[in-house]
Design a protein around this motif. Sequence first.
Motif, PDB file in Angstrom:
ATOM      1  N   GLY A  94       0.824  -1.195   0.000  1.00 61.88           N
ATOM      2  CA  GLY A  94       0.000   0.000   0.000  1.00 61.88           C
ATOM      3  C   GLY A  94       0.863   1.252   0.000  1.00 61.88           C
ATOM      4  O   GLY A  94       1.998   1.261   0.476  1.00 61.88           O
ATOM      5  N   GLY A 152       2.345   2.590   4.563  1.00 53.62           N
ATOM      6  CA  GLY A 152       1.516   1.639   3.822  1.00 53.62           C
ATOM      7  C   GLY A 152       1.729   0.214   4.305  1.00 53.62           C
ATOM      8  O   GLY A 152       2.806  -0.143   4.805  1.00 53.62           O
ATOM      9  N   GLY A 175      -2.194   3.117   2.715  1.00 53.69           N
ATOM     10  CA  GLY A 175      -3.022   2.110   2.079  1.00 53.69           C
ATOM     11  C   GLY A 175      -2.684   0.714   2.577  1.00 53.69           C
ATOM     12  O   GLY A 175      -1.554   0.433   2.983  1.00 53.69           O
ATOM     13  N   GLY A 187      -7.467   0.443   4.796  1.00 49.50           N
ATOM     14  CA  GLY A 187      -6.414   1.436   4.887  1.00 49.50           C
ATOM     15  C   GLY A 187      -6.418   2.099   6.252  1.00 49.50           C
ATOM     16  O   GLY A 187      -7.391   2.022   7.009  1.00 49.50           O
ATOM     17  N   GLY A 201      -6.965  -2.942   0.816  1.00 49.28           N
ATOM     18  CA  GLY A 201      -6.302  -3.907  -0.051  1.00 49.28           C
ATOM     19  C   GLY A 201      -7.280  -4.946  -0.563  1.00 49.28           C
ATOM     20  O   GLY A 201      -8.433  -5.014  -0.132  1.00 49.28           O
ATOM     21  N   ALA A 210      -3.246  -3.515  -3.927  1.00 45.32           N
ATOM     22  CA  ALA A 210      -3.152  -2.841  -2.631  1.00 45.32           C
ATOM     23  C   ALA A 210      -3.851  -1.491  -2.703  1.00 45.32           C
ATOM     24  O   ALA A 210      -4.255  -1.024  -3.775  1.00 45.32           O
ATOM     25  N   ALA A 272      -0.377   2.592  -4.694  1.00 48.58           N
ATOM     26  CA  ALA A 272      -0.125   1.173  -4.445  1.00 48.58           C
ATOM     27  C   ALA A 272       0.939   0.650  -5.390  1.00 48.58           C
ATOM     28  O   ALA A 272       1.177   1.201  -6.470  1.00 48.58           O
TER      29      ALA A 272
END
Length: 331
Positions: A94, A152, A175, A187, A201, A210, A272
């Motif tokens: 992410g 992420g 993310g 997220g 995701g 993602a 992503a």
Amino acid sequence: MGIRSLNNPTARFIAKFSTTGTDAVTPAPQPPGDPGGPYAATGGNAWSYPIGGGEGYRIHAFTSSANFVVSSGPLATTYVLVGGGGGGGGPYGGGGGSGAYKTDSLTFAPGSHPFIVGEGGGGSTGVPQGSSGSASQIGSPTTINAPGGGGGGGGSGSAPNVPHAPGVAGASGGGAGGGIGAGSYPGGPGTDPGGFPGGSGNNQSPAWGAGGGGGSGAAGGNGGPTAGGTGGVGTQAPVIFRDDDAPGPSGGPYGTPGPNPGGWYFAGGGAAGQTQNGVQNEGGAGGGGDSYTNGTANTGGGGGGGNGPGSPDTGGTGADGIVLIAYDWDA
């Protein structure tokens, strides 16, 4: 005061010439109306921005921690304060969330005022999440903080029973990771007022996408079965800062272009990572990194998530933040 006329090439030439310092014999002329110093304050990278009619601004850009020293005041200013962006996760990572974006008016008394520029978080490899960015701060006359963005989440490409990592909470959230691992995760939430969450995701083929990192202007995109999420868009600085000829890190404006004319966008979310089916995702305007890339320097943008299939599977590093100050040049 208004925006500098686009039909005034003389003012543009003089402004550009005065900031380059290329004339080693004769001192560069000041823009018309610029008092030429001494100015009311020092610190950071400072320059004069003419807007026509003998009027203009003095702008200071701080890309690392330092003091803003006011010699005469009170000095009425406008500020922009951006925290460090979060790092991207990886693989199937992410995007990192952006640092917080703050802007308002602020009056400084004479004296030394400490500024802290937040650092971007590092990217990760594996299910562990990318690191969150750190806060930027104006230390006085009142303390103003811009927290860092969330990291992420990482994903899994070959272990069906390994859960993905969710995005990390931050000013704007990171993310969540994607891939074939067990389950799908959300997220990270945006914890700063005005912040946005990262995208969720996905664990469905063929992309196993993602989520994108949240930006200061919009949430990160959700990952899906055909693509990963894009980074959330950032925020455009007030018009008082938008000098096309600013001596920024690349010889032009600070920040990045964005959906509206004039550039100077900050605090975009990271994208992503590239997905299993080869789709590369875009970071949000305002310095968010594309898949597996770092955020743009001193924008507070999140790093892009690491790729799923193959290298580079490490998430990108989030961008450091920035402090901008502007005031009438004859203050």
